[in-house]
Design an enzyme around this catalytic site. Structure first.
Site, short mmCIF file in Angstrom:
data_model
loop_
_atom_site.label_atom_id
_atom_site.label_comp_id
_atom_site.label_asym_id
_atom_site.label_seq_id
_atom_site.Cartn_x
_atom_site.Cartn_y
_atom_site.Cartn_z
N GLY A 98 0.83 -1.20 0.00
CA GLY A 98 0.00 0.00 0.00
C GLY A 98 0.86 1.24 0.00
O GLY A 98 2.06 1.18 -0.26
N ASN A 99 0.25 2.38 0.27
CA ASN A 99 1.01 3.63 0.36
C ASN A 99 0.42 4.49 1.48
O ASN A 99 -0.59 4.13 2.09
CB ASN A 99 1.04 4.35 -0.98
CG ASN A 99 -0.36 4.67 -1.49
OD1 ASN A 99 -1.09 5.41 -0.85
ND2 ASN A 99 -0.73 4.08 -2.63
N ARG A 100 1.04 5.63 1.72
CA ARG A 100 0.69 6.44 2.90
C ARG A 100 -0.45 7.43 2.65
O ARG A 100 -0.71 8.28 3.50
CB ARG A 100 1.93 7.23 3.36
CG ARG A 100 3.08 6.36 3.78
CD ARG A 100 4.25 7.23 4.22
NE ARG A 100 5.50 6.49 4.20
CZ ARG A 100 5.88 5.62 5.14
NH1 ARG A 100 5.10 5.41 6.18
NH2 ARG A 100 7.02 4.99 5.04
#
Ligand code: CTP
Length: 474
Positions: free
Chosen positions: A241-243
């Protein structure tokens, strides 16, 4: 540029201002006026009458404003739009300084023989006029009648001052002090914003401090916004995923709803609640987000007026997803494959769909999360096929994922980049949607003004009198 503004002091942050310069010796003061407006945070573009170019070169004002200067009422911009019509619709205020006696007369009578009168006729934004001429010319009943007529139009007149004039005489005709003209511009925008506000909201709407939207300029528009990060499964438990928090896209959705739009919000993983009133489409992966976007761009044409792609779409996904939880081993190598570029794909579907259907092309907006430099943004704008690209440096304090603030630069296909100061995400949303509204207006089917230059006698611009130049006051 607006990037020079001190955000704490600036009163015109992100505001788009047109400066009209006419053929007076005081034209040289327009250079300083442009600088002062920029110091207040404004994005300034300049229009000049042919006579004004005899006093001051376009290169000076082009270099300062970083926009082409419109000097020819018959000219088309590089993108095919008519210069004075795009100025009329792209800006939030027009300030004519200096305004000669001839220009006042032309404007009072609606004679659109130069770009400035034409833009003033075509616009519905406030107009501020600062006359400058010889004292006798200003006090003449003809000039005074023209000034009175402009007041009837609702224009703000910044009265000239008394003093030494270019003719060597003294009298009332000197261009007003520049800070006074800037104050009039600030007040004109404040008045326009508060008159558009529902009662009780005006106090929130001072220029330079945009807060909650007070307009209904997106009523009847369908806006699709993607927000948050996508996730790509490794196994039933783990993912890549990412932030992204989704805060930026959700702020845009809130502002669009407040401005009357119907909003479809395509969400990945987000850390804040979406607004009530939006139609929510939940997605996990890039593939699911792709399916949601494809459903909105059928072959018969796009179903929206605006797409704003604020989501952080995963660029890579595991080539295969393990059907069961992977046991902990010494090492694990996961083979990744790229995901499709959803924005570029959607832009292409929009292009094909609008060509086939004859529907108006929607406005497309992308985001670019960069680290360290925004150098790649212009190429992303082109490669993604979007009208606007909002780039930020996520490594910069206050601009990273999950923050409530953002410092962005807006890139456009037809304008120089605009660097905004550090603002709340809601403020960024509001200024971005202001630009979207301008673009929506510009893509409306051609109306009467589009034919205006051809209808004007080509010789008319030459009527700005040389005699006036010689007598014009400073
Ligand atoms: N985007 C997209 N599909 C992807 C990746 C990005 O639609 N697979 C969109 C984003 O929503 C954003 C824009 O493209 O509007 C730019 O995203 P960004 O991550 O900055 O650029 P990338 O194209 O992913 O390029 P890079 O990762 O090399 O910076």
């Amino acid at each position: 540029m607006s990037g020079q503004a001190d955000p704490a002091m600036a009163r015109l942050t992100g505001r788009r201002v047109a400066v009209g310069v006419t053929g007076s010796i005081a034209a040289y003061k327009s250079v300083e006026l442009v600088r002062l407006l920029q110091t207040e945070g404004a994005d300034v573009r300049v229009l000049m009458t042919p006579a004004a170019t005899a006093f001051i070169g376009t290169l000076t004002l082009e270099t300062l404003s970083r926009h082409p200067v419109d000097t020819d009422v018959l000219a088309l911009q590089a993108d095919g739009r008519i210069g004075h019509i795009s100025a009329a619709h792209d800006v939030e205020v027009i300030v004519v300084a200096p305004a000669t006696a001839h220009w006042l007369g032309a404007m009072a009578n609606g004679l659109a023989s130069d770009s400035i009168t034409a833009a003033c006729l075509a616009t519905d934004v406030p107009v501020v006029v600062a006359p400058a001429m010889d004292g006798g010319m200003y006090s003449h009943p003809a000039t005074q009648a023209n000034v009175a007529r402009l007041r009837e139009f609702g224009y703000t007149i910044v009265e000239p001052g008394e003093g030494f004039l270019a003719s060597g005489m003294t009298g009332r005709g000197r261009l007003a002090d520049l800070p006074q003209i800037v104050d009039a511009v600030v007040q004109a925008i404040a008045a326009a914003v508060s008159s558009a506000a529902p009662s009780g909201a005006a106090a929130d709407s001072a220029p330079g401090a945009p807060t909650s939207s007070t307009r209904s300029d997106l009523a009847g528009r369908h806006i699709v916004i993607s927000a948050g990060g996508t996730t790509e499964s490794i196994d039933p438990v783990r993912f890549i995923g990412n932030r992204s928090s989704g805060k930026m896209g959700i702020a845009i959705a809130r502002d669009a709803l407040d401005r009357g739009a119907s909003v479809t919000l395509i969400l990945g993983h987000v850390s804040v609640d979406p607004p009530a009133g939006a139609h929510i489409v939940r997605t996990e992966t890039a593939t699911e987000m792709q399916a949601a976007l494809r459903a909105l761009t059928p072959p018969e044409g796009p179903t929206f007026d605006v797409l704003i792609m604020a989501a952080a779409v995963a660029d890579f996904r595991p080539r295969t997803v393990a059907p069961k939880k992977l046991p902990r081993t010494a090492d694990l190598t996961i083979e990744l494959e790229p995901t499709p570029d959803l924005l570029a794909e959607t832009a292409e579907r929009v292009r094909v769909g609008t060509a086939a259907s004859g529907l108006r092309r929607p406005i497309l907006v992308g985001f670019a999360a960069e680290t360290g430099s925004l150098d790649r943004a212009p190429e992303k704008l082109r490669a993604k096929g979007v009208d606007l690209l909002v780039a930020n440096d996520v490594a910069e304090p206050g601009s990273g994922f999950g923050t409530d603030t953002n410092r962005v630069t807006i890139y456009a296909t037809d304008m120089s980049p605009q660097a905004l100061p550090l603002l709340t995400k809601r403020e960024v949303a509001e200024l971005l949607l202001d630009r979207v509204v301008v673009r929506l207006a510009a893509t409306e089917p051609a109306t009467e003004p589009a034919t205006e230059p051809a209808a004007e006698p080509a010789t008319e611009p030459a009527t700005e009198p040389g005699a006036e130049r010689a007598r014009a006051g400073a």
